[in-house]
Write a protein that holds these residues in place. Structure first.
Motif, mmCIF file in Angstrom:
data_model
loop_
_atom_site.group_PDB
_atom_site.id
_atom_site.type_symbol
_atom_site.label_atom_id
_atom_site.label_comp_id
_atom_site.label_asym_id
_atom_site.label_seq_id
_atom_site.Cartn_x
_atom_site.Cartn_y
_atom_site.Cartn_z
ATOM 1 N N PHE A 160 -27.530 76.589 52.812
ATOM 2 C CA PHE A 160 -27.860 77.966 53.207
ATOM 3 C C PHE A 160 -26.794 78.929 52.670
ATOM 4 N N LEU A 217 -28.486 82.434 52.413
ATOM 5 C CA LEU A 217 -29.630 82.521 53.329
ATOM 6 C C LEU A 217 -29.104 82.507 54.758
ATOM 7 N N PRO A 274 -34.546 77.976 48.644
ATOM 8 C CA PRO A 274 -33.879 78.747 49.694
ATOM 9 C C PRO A 274 -33.319 80.083 49.196
ATOM 10 N N ASP A 290 -33.935 85.739 52.228
ATOM 11 C CA ASP A 290 -32.687 86.280 52.791
ATOM 12 C C ASP A 290 -32.483 85.808 54.219
#
Ligand SMILES: Nc1nc2c(ncn2[C@@H]2O[C@H](COP(=O)(O)OP(=O)(O)O)[C@@H](O)[C@H]2O)c(=O)[nH]1
Ligand SMILES: [Mg+2]
Length: 224
Positions: A25, A30, A108, A112
């Motif tokens: 992430f 993300l 990913p 956002d």
């Protein structure tokens, strides 16, 4: 015969996968938010309202957990979000491996904000790190004001508490001050937002909080 430390092994594997999710992430910038609550407190409704306000600002993906049915993902797709449904067929929480498996099906970096709707349950989900950036516990006025002290782990591990269904306060014996005192007893510095998915009250503050989380993940300054 010696007992196998199964619980520890399962949790250990979960924590390793959660760390890997967190790394992925971060690499994709993300922001992942894990929503915990009892069934029916309004998680899907809150995400529907969030979609209306934020889907043109940020690229949002939802991973929705339920024991059975695709209903919540369908609701969120109808609200204009990309949504993946996980059906656990009996399991009472999402774990990091389930999230990793679904994240592997998308890019990913194309999103956002990842909103994870956990299984409605205030006990097990609090013990499973999914690799999220932040955790939100959604309470509702119909559940009674004593839940923070009865289910402290869910509140203690959260970064934000949303008290939903405040439109019903005139009709319920719900003591907001007692609820907030309970939250602070479990976690002294927990921010509490009051929302109503019906009237829209408090949704601006909720979206501003989410916005701050996304910006922080992206290394952008917050709005002044
Ligand atoms: N009065 C009122 N009802 C709400 C509110 N938010 C959700 N609901 C209702 O509560 C029920 C459960 O909502 P849902 O979003 O499915 O909860 P979830 O199980 O946590 O995802 C539905 O009938 C919603 O319409 C709210 O703020 N006020
Ligand atoms: Mg739901």
């Amino acid at each position: 015969m010696a007992k196998l430390p199964l619980g520890r092994n399962v949790r250990g594997r979960n924590d390793e996968t959660a760390a890997e999710n967190r790394r992925r992430f971060a690499e994709a910038r993300l922001c992942a938010v894990n929503l915990l609550s009892s069934p029916g407190s309004g998680k899907t409704s809150l995400l529907e309202r969030t979609a209306e306000r934020m889907k043109d600002r940020w690229r949002i993906l939802v991973i929705d957990g339920d024991v059975e049915t695709e209903r919540d993902a369908q609701r969120l797709r109808a609200a204009g979000l990309e949504a993946i449904q996980i059906q656990t067929h009996g399991a009472c929480h999402l774990n990091a491996m389930m999230i990793a498996e679904q994240v592997a099906t998308v890019d990913p970096a194309a999103f956002d904000l990842l909103l994870i709707e956990n299984i409605g349950n205030l006990v097990c989900p609090s013990n499973y790190d999914l690799g999220e950036s932040s955790r939100v516990v959604v309470a509702s006025t119909t559940e009674g004001d004593d839940k923070p002290i009865k289910y402290p782990e869910a509140y203690h591990t959260a970064d934000l508490c949303v008290l939903n269904k405040v439109d019903l306060l005139p009709y319920l014996p719900f003591d907001v001050a007692a609820f907030e005192a309970g939250v602070r007893r479990v976690k002294a510095d927990m921010p509490v937002l009051h929302t109503s998915c019906t009237t829209g009250a408090g949704l601006e503050a909720w979206c501003a909080w989410l916005d701050g989380q996304v910006r922080a993940t992206r290394g952008e300054p917050g709005k002044s």
